[in-house]
Design a protein around this motif. Structure first.
Motif, short mmCIF file in Angstrom:
data_model
loop_
_atom_site.label_atom_id
_atom_site.label_comp_id
_atom_site.label_asym_id
_atom_site.label_seq_id
_atom_site.Cartn_x
_atom_site.Cartn_y
_atom_site.Cartn_z
N PHE A 163 75.83 72.45 44.77
CA PHE A 163 76.71 73.69 45.43
C PHE A 163 77.66 72.99 46.27
O PHE A 163 78.91 73.43 46.25
CB PHE A 163 75.68 74.40 46.31
CG PHE A 163 76.59 75.22 47.27
CD1 PHE A 163 77.11 76.30 46.88
CD2 PHE A 163 76.59 74.96 48.67
CE1 PHE A 163 77.88 77.15 47.40
CE2 PHE A 163 77.57 75.59 49.42
CZ PHE A 163 78.08 76.87 49.07
N LYS A 164 77.56 71.75 46.89
CA LYS A 164 78.36 71.22 47.74
C LYS A 164 79.90 70.85 47.00
O LYS A 164 80.72 71.07 47.33
CB LYS A 164 78.02 69.81 48.13
CG LYS A 164 78.71 69.17 49.24
CD LYS A 164 77.99 68.09 49.61
CE LYS A 164 78.66 66.91 50.39
NZ LYS A 164 80.03 67.24 51.07
N LEU A 165 79.70 70.38 45.55
CA LEU A 165 80.70 69.84 44.64
C LEU A 165 81.19 71.14 44.09
O LEU A 165 82.43 71.66 44.20
CB LEU A 165 80.19 69.09 43.85
CG LEU A 165 81.58 68.43 43.09
CD1 LEU A 165 82.71 68.02 43.47
CD2 LEU A 165 81.04 67.57 41.71
N PHE A 166 80.48 71.80 43.26
CA PHE A 166 81.02 72.89 42.54
C PHE A 166 81.23 74.34 43.13
O PHE A 166 81.98 74.70 42.97
CB PHE A 166 80.07 73.27 41.18
CG PHE A 166 80.11 71.94 40.47
CD1 PHE A 166 81.13 71.08 39.78
CD2 PHE A 166 78.85 71.14 40.29
CE1 PHE A 166 81.18 70.41 39.15
CE2 PHE A 166 78.80 69.89 39.43
CZ PHE A 166 79.94 69.58 39.04
N GLY A 167 80.11 74.80 43.72
CA GLY A 167 79.99 75.80 44.58
C GLY A 167 81.03 76.16 45.41
O GLY A 167 82.05 76.97 45.72
N GLY A 168 81.03 74.82 46.25
CA GLY A 168 82.09 74.90 47.58
C GLY A 168 83.58 74.82 46.91
O GLY A 168 84.61 75.53 47.59
N LEU A 169 83.85 74.05 46.13
CA LEU A 169 85.18 73.97 45.49
C LEU A 169 85.61 75.35 44.84
O LEU A 169 86.70 75.82 44.83
CB LEU A 169 85.27 72.74 44.48
CG LEU A 169 85.22 71.37 45.26
CD1 LEU A 169 85.30 70.38 44.08
CD2 LEU A 169 86.24 71.22 46.30
N GLY A 170 84.59 76.05 44.09
CA GLY A 170 84.65 77.14 43.61
C GLY A 170 85.10 78.21 44.51
O GLY A 170 86.11 78.92 44.06
N GLY B 47 80.36 77.67 56.22
CA GLY B 47 79.37 76.85 57.02
C GLY B 47 77.79 77.45 57.01
O GLY B 47 76.93 76.83 56.95
N ILE B 48 77.83 78.89 56.99
CA ILE B 48 76.52 79.63 57.02
C ILE B 48 75.92 79.46 55.69
O ILE B 48 74.81 79.24 55.43
CB ILE B 48 76.90 81.21 57.38
CG1 ILE B 48 77.09 81.26 58.58
CG2 ILE B 48 75.46 82.02 56.62
CD1 ILE B 48 77.68 82.63 59.32
N ILE B 49 76.66 79.61 54.44
CA ILE B 49 76.19 79.59 53.28
C ILE B 49 76.04 77.91 52.57
O ILE B 49 74.71 77.92 52.07
CB ILE B 49 77.54 79.73 52.12
CG1 ILE B 49 77.52 81.20 52.11
CG2 ILE B 49 77.13 79.36 50.48
CD1 ILE B 49 79.00 81.74 51.54
N ASN B 50 76.47 77.01 53.38
CA ASN B 50 75.98 75.71 53.20
C ASN B 50 74.61 75.58 53.92
O ASN B 50 73.81 75.12 53.13
CB ASN B 50 76.70 74.75 53.87
CG ASN B 50 76.55 73.17 53.88
OD1 ASN B 50 76.35 72.53 52.80
ND2 ASN B 50 75.89 72.84 54.77
N LEU B 51 74.33 76.18 54.90
CA LEU B 51 73.14 76.02 55.54
C LEU B 51 72.00 76.78 54.74
O LEU B 51 70.80 76.36 54.63
CB LEU B 51 73.08 76.44 56.96
CG LEU B 51 73.80 75.62 57.92
CD1 LEU B 51 73.68 76.10 59.35
CD2 LEU B 51 73.12 74.20 57.94
N TRP B 52 72.45 77.84 54.22
CA TRP B 52 71.50 78.66 53.45
C TRP B 52 71.02 78.14 52.19
O TRP B 52 69.72 78.03 51.80
CB TRP B 52 72.01 80.24 53.00
CG TRP B 52 71.12 80.99 52.34
CD1 TRP B 52 70.27 81.70 52.76
CD2 TRP B 52 71.20 81.20 50.84
NE1 TRP B 52 69.53 82.48 51.82
CE2 TRP B 52 70.12 81.95 50.55
CE3 TRP B 52 72.38 80.75 50.07
CZ2 TRP B 52 70.00 82.50 49.39
CZ3 TRP B 52 72.00 81.17 48.60
CH2 TRP B 52 70.97 82.24 48.40
N VAL B 53 71.91 77.44 51.56
CA VAL B 53 71.62 76.72 50.44
C VAL B 53 70.71 75.34 50.95
O VAL B 53 69.89 75.12 50.18
CB VAL B 53 72.95 76.23 49.64
CG1 VAL B 53 72.56 75.36 48.41
CG2 VAL B 53 73.60 77.53 48.95
N ALA B 54 70.94 74.81 51.79
CA ALA B 54 70.48 73.47 52.23
C ALA B 54 69.04 73.82 52.60
O ALA B 54 68.09 73.04 52.08
CB ALA B 54 71.07 73.02 53.30
#
Length: 182
Positions: free
Chosen positions: A149-156, A131-138
């Protein structure tokens, strides 16, 4: 097939974003999630509570994105979902003294209570961090980077975490092979 169905809305969101932008992609994700839930209800007769919650979150945050024409809402959606999952697992452990992962997976895995506790807390930490990483990227990158990131980074990151969990749990797995007698 189940894996494809699980990622169906995310994949369609990604494709729609690349061709038509964030607002069309958001609408596609809402429709795809509704279709996914309808299919699960039709084919299995049952939809898991977390899937209903996910549907509610995408409709709420996606709808707010489309109505307000503000992509911030859809960027918060993964974080809200991650933190809700972390809070659910933590609440089960802290307030109800119930390990929800063990309740869900106990029939498939035989583990000592300590391993279940470690696994539960590691998932809580993972979801919180995601959740923190998502907000940082956003908030620090453009929307295109966030979608990638949502597709590749999150799944990775999820794949790396699951492999780490499997390696940790491997020490508790019983071998089906019996030692050979000379």
């Amino acid at each position: 097939m189940k894996l494809l169905l699980d990622f169906f809305p995310i994949i369609l969101f990604f494709i729609a974003f690349k061709f038509a932008g964030i607002y069309v992609a958001t609408a596609v994700a809402i429709v795809a999630t509704i279709a996914q839930i309808a299919w699960l209800r039709y084919s299995r007769g049952k939809v898991e509570p977390m899937q209903w919650i996910s549907l509610g979150i995408i409709v709420l945050f996606g709808g707010a994105t489309i109505i307000s024409q503000n992509e911030t809402f859809i960027k918060w959606k993964p974080t809200v979902l991650y933190w809700l999952m972390a809070a659910t697992l933590a609440s089960g452990q802290l307030f109800f003294r119930k390990n929800l992962l063990k309740s869900l997976m106990g029939a498939q895995l035989e583990l000592p209570d300590n391993a279940w506790r470690v696994m539960n807390w590691s998932w809580i930490g993972f979801f919180t961090l995601m959740g923190i990483i998502n907000l940082w990227v956003a908030y620090n990158f453009d929307t295109d980077t966030w979608v990638n990131f949502k597709l590749f980074g999150g799944l990775g990151l999820m794949a790396v975490f699951v492999v780490g969990q499997a390696l940790y749990l491997g020490r508790y797995m019983k071998s089906d092979e019996s030692p050979k007698q000379p």
